[in-house]
Design a protein around this motif. Structure first.
Motif, PDB file in Angstrom:
ATOM      1  N   GLY A  51       0.816  -1.214   0.000  1.00 25.55           N
ATOM      2  CA  GLY A  51       0.000   0.000   0.000  1.00 25.55           C
ATOM      3  C   GLY A  51       0.848   1.262   0.000  1.00 25.55           C
ATOM      4  O   GLY A  51       0.555   2.231  -0.708  1.00 25.55           O
ATOM      5  N   ALA A  52       1.916   1.250   0.791  1.00 27.13           N
ATOM      6  CA  ALA A  52       2.810   2.405   0.841  1.00 27.13           C
ATOM      7  C   ALA A  52       3.494   2.620  -0.504  1.00 27.13           C
ATOM      8  O   ALA A  52       3.632   3.760  -0.978  1.00 27.13           O
ATOM      9  N   ALA A  53       3.909   1.521  -1.145  1.00 24.33           N
ATOM     10  CA  ALA A  53       4.554   1.629  -2.459  1.00 24.33           C
ATOM     11  C   ALA A  53       3.587   2.187  -3.490  1.00 24.33           C
ATOM     12  O   ALA A  53       3.962   3.047  -4.308  1.00 24.33           O
ATOM     13  N   PHE A  54       2.344   1.722  -3.456  1.00 24.34           N
ATOM     14  CA  PHE A  54       1.339   2.225  -4.392  1.00 24.34           C
ATOM     15  C   PHE A  54       1.127   3.724  -4.202  1.00 24.34           C
ATOM     16  O   PHE A  54       1.060   4.485  -5.171  1.00 24.34           O
ATOM     17  N   LEU A  55       1.046   4.159  -2.946  1.00 22.44           N
ATOM     18  CA  LEU A  55       0.829   5.579  -2.659  1.00 22.44           C
ATOM     19  C   LEU A  55       2.006   6.421  -3.131  1.00 22.44           C
ATOM     20  O   LEU A  55       1.828   7.467  -3.776  1.00 22.44           O
ATOM     21  N   GLU A  56       3.223   5.968  -2.846  1.00 20.09           N
ATOM     22  CA  GLU A  56       4.407   6.728  -3.259  1.00 20.09           C
ATOM     23  C   GLU A  56       4.517   6.808  -4.786  1.00 20.09           C
ATOM     24  O   GLU A  56       4.795   7.863  -5.349  1.00 20.09           O
ATOM     25  N   TYR A  57       4.311   5.668  -5.438  1.00 13.76           N
ATOM     26  CA  TYR A  57       4.403   5.630  -6.903  1.00 13.76           C
ATOM     27  C   TYR A  57       3.308   6.489  -7.537  1.00 13.76           C
ATOM     28  O   TYR A  57       3.562   7.232  -8.491  1.00 13.76           O
ATOM     29  N   SER A  58       2.087   6.403  -7.001  1.00 19.43           N
ATOM     30  CA  SER A  58       0.977   7.195  -7.539  1.00 19.43           C
ATOM     31  C   SER A  58       1.270   8.683  -7.442  1.00 19.43           C
ATOM     32  O   SER A  58       1.033   9.442  -8.389  1.00 19.43           O
ATOM     33  N   THR A  59       1.795   9.098  -6.297  1.00 15.53           N
ATOM     34  CA  THR A  59       2.132  10.509  -6.111  1.00 15.53           C
ATOM     35  C   THR A  59       3.203  10.944  -7.103  1.00 15.53           C
ATOM     36  O   THR A  59       3.113  12.008  -7.720  1.00 15.53           O
ATOM     37  N   TYR A  60       4.189  10.103  -7.294  1.00 15.40           N
ATOM     38  CA  TYR A  60       5.291  10.392  -8.217  1.00 15.40           C
ATOM     39  C   TYR A  60       4.766  10.515  -9.648  1.00 15.40           C
ATOM     40  O   TYR A  60       5.094  11.455 -10.376  1.00 15.40           O
ATOM     41  N   VAL A  61       3.936   9.556 -10.056  1.00 21.56           N
ATOM     42  CA  VAL A  61       3.435   9.536 -11.427  1.00 21.56           C
ATOM     43  C   VAL A  61       2.497  10.707 -11.691  1.00 21.56           C
ATOM     44  O   VAL A  61       2.493  11.273 -12.797  1.00 21.56           O
ATOM     45  N   LYS A  62       1.701  11.091 -10.697  1.00 27.69           N
ATOM     46  CA  LYS A  62       0.819  12.249 -10.885  1.00 27.69           C
ATOM     47  C   LYS A  62       1.625  13.504 -11.216  1.00 27.69           C
ATOM     48  O   LYS A  62       1.209  14.326 -12.032  1.00 27.69           O
ATOM     49  N   GLU A  63       2.788  13.647 -10.577  1.00 26.54           N
ATOM     50  CA  GLU A  63       3.648  14.792 -10.878  1.00 26.54           C
ATOM     51  C   GLU A  63       4.141  14.733 -12.325  1.00 26.54           C
ATOM     52  O   GLU A  63       4.185  15.752 -13.021  1.00 26.54           O
ATOM     53  N   ILE A  64       4.491  13.523 -12.786  1.00 25.50           N
ATOM     54  CA  ILE A  64       4.932  13.367 -14.177  1.00 25.50           C
ATOM     55  C   ILE A  64       3.792  13.712 -15.131  1.00 25.50           C
ATOM     56  O   ILE A  64       4.000  14.396 -16.145  1.00 25.50           O
ATOM     57  N   ILE A  65       2.579  13.266 -14.819  1.00 25.81           N
ATOM     58  CA  ILE A  65       1.416  13.547 -15.671  1.00 25.81           C
ATOM     59  C   ILE A  65       1.205  15.047 -15.811  1.00 25.81           C
ATOM     60  O   ILE A  65       0.993  15.565 -16.917  1.00 25.81           O
ATOM     61  N   ASP A  98      -9.150  15.268 -11.948  1.00 27.39           N
ATOM     62  CA  ASP A  98      -8.565  14.408 -10.936  1.00 27.39           C
ATOM     63  C   ASP A  98      -8.891  12.944 -11.230  1.00 27.39           C
ATOM     64  O   ASP A  98      -8.052  12.064 -11.080  1.00 27.39           O
ATOM     65  N   ASN A  99     -10.132  12.704 -11.679  1.00 21.96           N
ATOM     66  CA  ASN A  99     -10.542  11.348 -12.001  1.00 21.96           C
ATOM     67  C   ASN A  99      -9.731  10.803 -13.181  1.00 21.96           C
ATOM     68  O   ASN A  99      -9.289   9.661 -13.184  1.00 21.96           O
ATOM     69  N   ALA A 100      -9.539  11.650 -14.212  1.00 25.98           N
ATOM     70  CA  ALA A 100      -8.748  11.235 -15.373  1.00 25.98           C
ATOM     71  C   ALA A 100      -7.301  10.977 -14.973  1.00 25.98           C
ATOM     72  O   ALA A 100      -6.671  10.027 -15.449  1.00 25.98           O
ATOM     73  N   ASN A 101      -6.754  11.824 -14.092  1.00 32.04           N
ATOM     74  CA  ASN A 101      -5.391  11.602 -13.607  1.00 32.04           C
ATOM     75  C   ASN A 101      -5.279  10.246 -12.910  1.00 32.04           C
ATOM     76  O   ASN A 101      -4.305   9.515 -13.082  1.00 32.04           O
ATOM     77  N   ASN A 102      -6.289   9.904 -12.097  1.00 34.72           N
ATOM     78  CA  ASN A 102      -6.271   8.621 -11.410  1.00 34.72           C
ATOM     79  C   ASN A 102      -6.281   7.465 -12.411  1.00 34.72           C
ATOM     80  O   ASN A 102      -5.630   6.446 -12.204  1.00 34.72           O
ATOM     81  N   GLU A 103      -7.063   7.642 -13.488  1.00 33.95           N
ATOM     82  CA  GLU A 103      -7.111   6.622 -14.541  1.00 33.95           C
ATOM     83  C   GLU A 103      -5.722   6.445 -15.163  1.00 33.95           C
ATOM     84  O   GLU A 103      -5.250   5.324 -15.379  1.00 33.95           O
ATOM     85  N   LEU A 104      -5.058   7.554 -15.450  1.00 32.27           N
ATOM     86  CA  LEU A 104      -3.720   7.497 -16.033  1.00 32.27           C
ATOM     87  C   LEU A 104      -2.720   6.876 -15.061  1.00 32.27           C
ATOM     88  O   LEU A 104      -1.846   6.116 -15.463  1.00 32.27           O
ATOM     89  N   VAL A 105      -2.870   7.189 -13.777  1.00 37.35           N
ATOM     90  CA  VAL A 105      -1.991   6.604 -12.765  1.00 37.35           C
ATOM     91  C   VAL A 105      -2.145   5.085 -12.745  1.00 37.35           C
ATOM     92  O   VAL A 105      -1.162   4.343 -12.710  1.00 37.35           O
ATOM     93  N   MET A 106      -3.399   4.596 -12.795  1.00 38.37           N
ATOM     94  CA  MET A 106      -3.614   3.150 -12.770  1.00 38.37           C
ATOM     95  C   MET A 106      -3.010   2.480 -14.003  1.00 38.37           C
ATOM     96  O   MET A 106      -2.495   1.364 -13.927  1.00 38.37           O
ATOM     97  N   MET A 107      -3.054   3.170 -15.143  1.00 34.40           N
ATOM     98  CA  MET A 107      -2.403   2.626 -16.337  1.00 34.40           C
ATOM     99  C   MET A 107      -0.903   2.512 -16.115  1.00 34.40           C
ATOM    100  O   MET A 107      -0.272   1.522 -16.506  1.00 34.40           O
ATOM    101  N   CYS A 108      -0.321   3.516 -15.480  1.00 35.03           N
ATOM    102  CA  CYS A 108       1.123   3.497 -15.221  1.00 35.03           C
ATOM    103  C   CYS A 108       1.483   2.424 -14.195  1.00 35.03           C
ATOM    104  O   CYS A 108       2.562   1.820 -14.277  1.00 35.03           O
ATOM    105  N   VAL A 109       0.606   2.172 -13.222  1.00 35.41           N
ATOM    106  CA  VAL A 109       0.827   1.086 -12.267  1.00 35.41           C
ATOM    107  C   VAL A 109       0.846  -0.247 -13.003  1.00 35.41           C
ATOM    108  O   VAL A 109       1.728  -1.086 -12.810  1.00 35.41           O
ATOM    109  N   LEU A 110      -0.148  -0.447 -13.873  1.00 29.99           N
ATOM    110  CA  LEU A 110      -0.231  -1.696 -14.619  1.00 29.99           C
ATOM    111  C   LEU A 110       0.975  -1.882 -15.524  1.00 29.99           C
ATOM    112  O   LEU A 110       1.549  -2.969 -15.613  1.00 29.99           O
TER     113      LEU A 110
END
Length: 378
Positions: free
Chosen positions: A141-155, A197-209
């Motif tokens: 969970g911590a890794a997901f949160l850190e990565y999501s925050t990082y990727v949102k900045e890239i987006i 924000d919703n679209a950003n979350n969608e893009l983040v999930m794509m980057c996680v996958l």
């Protein structure tokens, strides 16, 4: 009392379940008894197909050529680093960095942060099948949160200043309304800020996958492929004599290794599989390694044969056929072109591969090898 999860181990069963999304849906998750969502991979139709089309914008022929050029550079640099040593840990020194560095390049991870990228990926993949281990789930969970925050900045950076990478392509497609058009929340009347924000979350999930699916699977295909070559020297000799066999050999590697172990589907109505009744709401777990060794489909299935050219299910089949199969095939081909050319005598330095239990992927964590070192240029 019958379990709520059925195992599907034969080739025809895996193909049948995979191709029948109306009866066996991915829309209720793809991991047994685990409600966590993975993004594109567990979306129902037609949304799944729409999102696949969006990601495929990053894999046009021009982009695939760009990624192959970049991957060959990454492979050369990675092998240069161990070339004169004579031995290394194949997993840590070769199989891990190759796909990791390419995906990091595609997403836009800064070079100084790539060690974190590796840690995030490993922590997230370890969470699968370990719901009873709170410390592992907490790290995931911590890794997901850190990565999501990082990727949102890239987006957000790519919205301001696009580059020639996958995130820029996805952001551009989103700005054209592709994500929003199929976004139930936006149709329900969210304002523009909420939609963004919703679209950003969608893009983040794509980057996680992309990170987890693309990194872990190729890593284990490469390490498993080298295991195949070391343990079958006659087959390796065939490739050394005739490199044109390599694309077919890569398919045999995927069949024999089966980097993905299992995904599940949920029955939307009562069904029958090989004489067994599956009730609505029950899950079926597709076991890819077993299907890829089905003796009704593959002659002498435990034998590694570079001339086999198998119609395997290592990339899945049907609507959920692996999004990155083209890139995975390219990575395997380039990696083994270079490995066979530079280290044709690579063999085990110790007892062979060390595997970690995982119901999701073949998880090879260590494989000590030795080889004739290359002499450093004067």
């Amino acid at each position: 009392e019958k379990s709520d999860v059925w195992g599907v181990s034969m080739y025809d069963g895996v193909v049948g379940v995979s191709k029948n999304q109306d009866l066996f849906t991915s829309g209720q998750g793809v991991r047994p008894n685990n409600p966590a969502r993975l993004g594109v991979i567990d979306e129902p139709e037609p949304r799944h197909t729409h999102l696949r089309r969006l990601i495929n914008k990053g894999f046009t022929p021009r982009m695939v050529k760009l990624w192959e050029k970049k991957f060959r550079e990454i492979t050369t640099e990675t092998l240069d680093a161990i070339a004169d040593k004579g031995e290394c840990d194949f997993v840590e020194d070769i199989a891990v960095p190759l796909p990791l560095l390419l995906i990091a390049e595609m997403i836009g991870i800064r070079k100084e942060d790539r060690h974190r990228f590796h840690e995030w990926s490993d922590a997230m993949i370890a969470g699968d099948g370990n719901l009873h281990r709170p410390e592992i789930i907490a790290r995931a969970g911590a890794a997901f949160l850190e990565y999501s925050t990082y990727v949102k900045e890239i987006i957000e950076e790519r919205r301001r200043e696009p580059k020639d990478d996958l995130v820029s392509i996805l952001v551009n497609a989103d700005d054209e309304g592709i994500l929003g058009r199929f976004d139930v929340a936006s149709v329900a009347g969210l304002d523009s800020a909420e939609h963004m924000d919703n679209a950003n979350n969608e893009l983040v999930m794509m980057c996680v996958l992309l990170m987890v699916a693309g990194n872990e699977t190729t890593r284990n295909a490469i390490s498993g492929g080298m295991q195949c070559l070391i343990e079958n020297p006659g087959e390796r000799d065939k490739l050394l004599r005739d490199p044109s066999l390599l694309p077919g050999a890569c398919e045999e590697i995927v069949r024999w290794v089966s980097p993905v172990h299992s995904f599940s589907r949920t029955a939307t109505a009562r069904a029958e599989l090989r004489g067994q009744r599956v009730e609505e709401g029950q899950q079926v777990l597709m076991l890819y390694p077993s299907a890829n060794r089905d003796e009704d489909v593959f002659a002498d299935p435990d034998r590694f044969d570079v001339g086999r050219r198998p119609a395997h299910v290592g990339f899945g089949i049907g609507n959920h056929f692996c999004l990155r199969a083209t890139r995975a095939r390219m990575e395997l081909r380039v990696a083994f072109e270079e490995l066979l050319r530079r280290f044709p005598d690579m063999t085990y330095a110790e007892d062979g591969p060390v595997l970690r239990p995982s119901s999701l992927v073949r998880s090879c964590v260590e494989m000590k090898v030795r080889y004739t070192p290359e002499k450093c240029a004067a």
